[in-house]
Design an enzyme around this catalytic site. Sequence first.
Site, short mmCIF file in Angstrom:
data_model
loop_
_atom_site.label_atom_id
_atom_site.label_comp_id
_atom_site.label_asym_id
_atom_site.label_seq_id
_atom_site.Cartn_x
_atom_site.Cartn_y
_atom_site.Cartn_z
CG HIS A 1 0.09 -17.32 -12.03
ND1 HIS A 1 -0.79 -18.38 -11.99
CD2 HIS A 1 -0.25 -16.59 -13.10
CE1 HIS A 1 -1.62 -18.28 -13.02
NE2 HIS A 1 -1.32 -17.21 -13.71
CE LYS B 1 2.01 -31.35 -5.74
NZ LYS B 1 0.93 -30.39 -5.95
NE ARG B 2 9.45 -28.00 -12.90
CZ ARG B 2 9.97 -27.27 -13.88
NH1 ARG B 2 9.30 -27.05 -15.00
NH2 ARG B 2 11.17 -26.75 -13.75
CE LYS C 1 4.97 -26.90 -7.34
NZ LYS C 1 3.49 -26.87 -7.42
CB THR D 1 -4.49 -26.79 -11.34
OG1 THR D 1 -3.17 -26.94 -11.86
CG2 THR D 1 -4.91 -25.34 -11.38
CE LYS E 1 -4.27 -30.68 -13.76
NZ LYS E 1 -2.81 -30.65 -14.03
#
Length: 818
Positions: free
Chosen positions: A364, A556-557, A562, A664, A668
């Site tokens: 991952h 998101k985290r 990110k 992911t 969505k």
Amino acid sequence: MSDAPATPPDAAEVAAFRDKVLAKLTYSVGKDPEHAVDHDWFEAIALATRDHLVDRWMAHTRATYAQQRKRVYYLSLEFLIGRLLLDSLSNLGLLDIARSALHDLDVDLERIRTLEADAALGNGGLGRLAACFMESMATLGLAAHGYGIRYEHGLFRQTIVDGRQMEQTETWLDFGNPWEFERPETSYLIGFGGSVSSATNSDGEVRQFWHWAEGIRANAYDTPIAGWRGKAVNTLRLWRARAESDFHLERFNAGDHIGAVAEEARAESISRVLYPADSTEAGQELRLRQEYFFVSASLQDLLRRHLKQHGEVESLPQYAAIQLNDTHPAIAVAELMRLLVDVHDLPWERAWTTTVATLAYTNHTLLPEALETWPVGLMERLLPRHMQIIYLINAYHIDALRARDLHDFDLLRAVSLIEEDNGRRVRMGNLAFLGSHSVNGVSGLHTELMRSTVFSQLHALYPERINNKTNGITFRRWLYQTNPALTALLVEAAGPQLLDDPQQYLSAIEAFANKASFRKRFAAQRRQKKLELAQLVEERLAISINPDALFDVHIKRIHEYKRQLLNLLHTVALYQAMRAEPATTWVPRVKIFAGKAAASYHQAKLIIKLANDIARTINADPTLRGQLKLVFLPNYNVSLAEAIIPAADLSEQISTAGLEASGTSNMKFALNGALTIGTLDGANVEMAERIGQEHMFIFGMTAAQVQARKRADAFSAQQSVADSARLHEVLQAIRNGVFSPDEPSRYTALVDNLIAYDNFFVCADFEAYWAAQQRVSDYWQTPDQWWRSAVLNTARAGWFSSDRTISEYAREIWQVMD
Ligand SMILES: *Cc1c(COP(=O)(O)O)cnc(C)c1O
């Protein structure tokens, strides 16, 4: 399913459901309807629903035994499930029946369903993937079992106090859990520590005996997971750790009360809390204990099931496929070898063939800090027999390479299970790779990078082993349940078959993208969702936001890769531009953030504080006339995602290229018709291929460019700042305390660090991001184009269904589907 069911539910079924709820309320919850509080109703409804699940669960289980089906075992340290009531009702086709039945009882399902605790037994994408996979495996009718840990406390609850993240213990089990069945009879002993001795048996074979020092009990709790239309219901089996009771009672009776209690606490600590780190490893002993605990219990359980049905262990790969969700369960390689060799008497080589043929591993992340390694000393102390087995696997592995005339020292060092550089450590990634017949990445780009970076040498030795399975999401939760109005619109346009095979029938929506009347309805349902989100923001934060503004969403985290920071820099740049030209009419925007930071991740927590500092400043600035707002919604979890995603116009997927394995939430959002602003990273690449780059806002450095800059080492962050007056001004404002007048130096180090190193290429990508955001604003002002693209995002998202992902696993890795 839809808001207005085409045909009203059958009156007899409604009456039966109503009676069942009343019976549960009376006899299981023990309350009179007159005195029942909302939570009593929730429990009664959940128990009534569970009865329906159980009937199909038993039928499915019986069928899998009768047909001697090959079983899939999905081992994951995390399952980010969220709430289950709507999921179960909807998948069982009971939603309208339940709604009518409760209406008769004067109970509002919409209110009651929010009382369910959000089961957060995971950190982020990896855990949510496991939950989506469980649902898709049931939908596709596979005989599948999920195995994990029943954490007493899931991921911490985040509150924001004075702009800073506070972590509170999460207590999802406080009111009980109506979905689970405790299985006291299903319990295994898990050993830790001690020593290994060898002895020769009567056949002259040398056998190893592990005399563990500490035994901990794993007790099973089962949750039924229903697939679409209830065709199959599978089991999620979670393990709870308990002290070995007899042992503990003996000590208690002998007067060692404190010692006995301490021992119980020590045993139970294994399933007490989820490690709250995402993409970084805590590397602590308790974590290794958790990993071994759930792996050993799961393997013992599935071997027992296999033996009961088939009588011997060597046929295991014929009847069982075990998928390891990341390296967290990688100790399964050594544990399965131990069980086969030490307990079931299989010779080493046959045990190895059986192990490799049964196990498969999903990687991952390529982030170096997330690649698990364990100190050899810790392994020897905690799992001495497994350490021996790992050494032996390594020795056979290296011997085999030498036999192939491969003697290169660097190669042998790279593929060894033992890392010699930073103190000796066991590399769990290499162990999982060697012990599995399949090693998969989670997006095309990520898989390519696995081949060319972390696993390049192992890939050269085993070129067939690495394969790609691009992640997906379950449409039942992320479209049907989250967005019933949009679902109804799609069904009206494409027909009801869309619900059963969205992968195929969603594309029929493409034709409607050119119809103004359809686009209008598409936009109208979005506006309704934006109104609802605006109300939620008002309730939780007392900030009013304009539902006609562009909702620009980054949830998101919180992680440097990110790049929430990049989005914050854009926010400040926009703020400064608006202040410089107060008379200009701007595209009104609401920047919406949500996400948790690992409790020990200082930099991520500072980014949360910065977001809140910026919010406080700009939300109060009258010169903006409400054209720009920033909100940070606390406690991001599945339920909050369900409220935010259908209301998003713009989806922020802006990680440093090469660092997000898949993502992911990007899927969505696209499914719900938001447009993506993003880098060519993870599954964004495949989204651009399938949706079309012209319906997204792609910007920034590619993974290859990022790699080249890192290699060249000639990269200067100062240069990016020197080249952009806009960026310079933004950084100076933050650095000088414009947003932190109470502590002007709060962000000095953050900014200096950004300018000096820019490890995540935030400065390097800033101008490209700014330009892409300008394109967003321009596009928003041509609504026909915007909504046409929005419809096309939905219409072309079909491939990102986890049903597609799971059917690829099922055919290509597990061999359980034709
Ligand atoms: C989908 C989801 C994630 C994964 O989000 P990414 O943006 O892909 O990292 C994390 N948390 C929750 C609650 C989710 O629903």
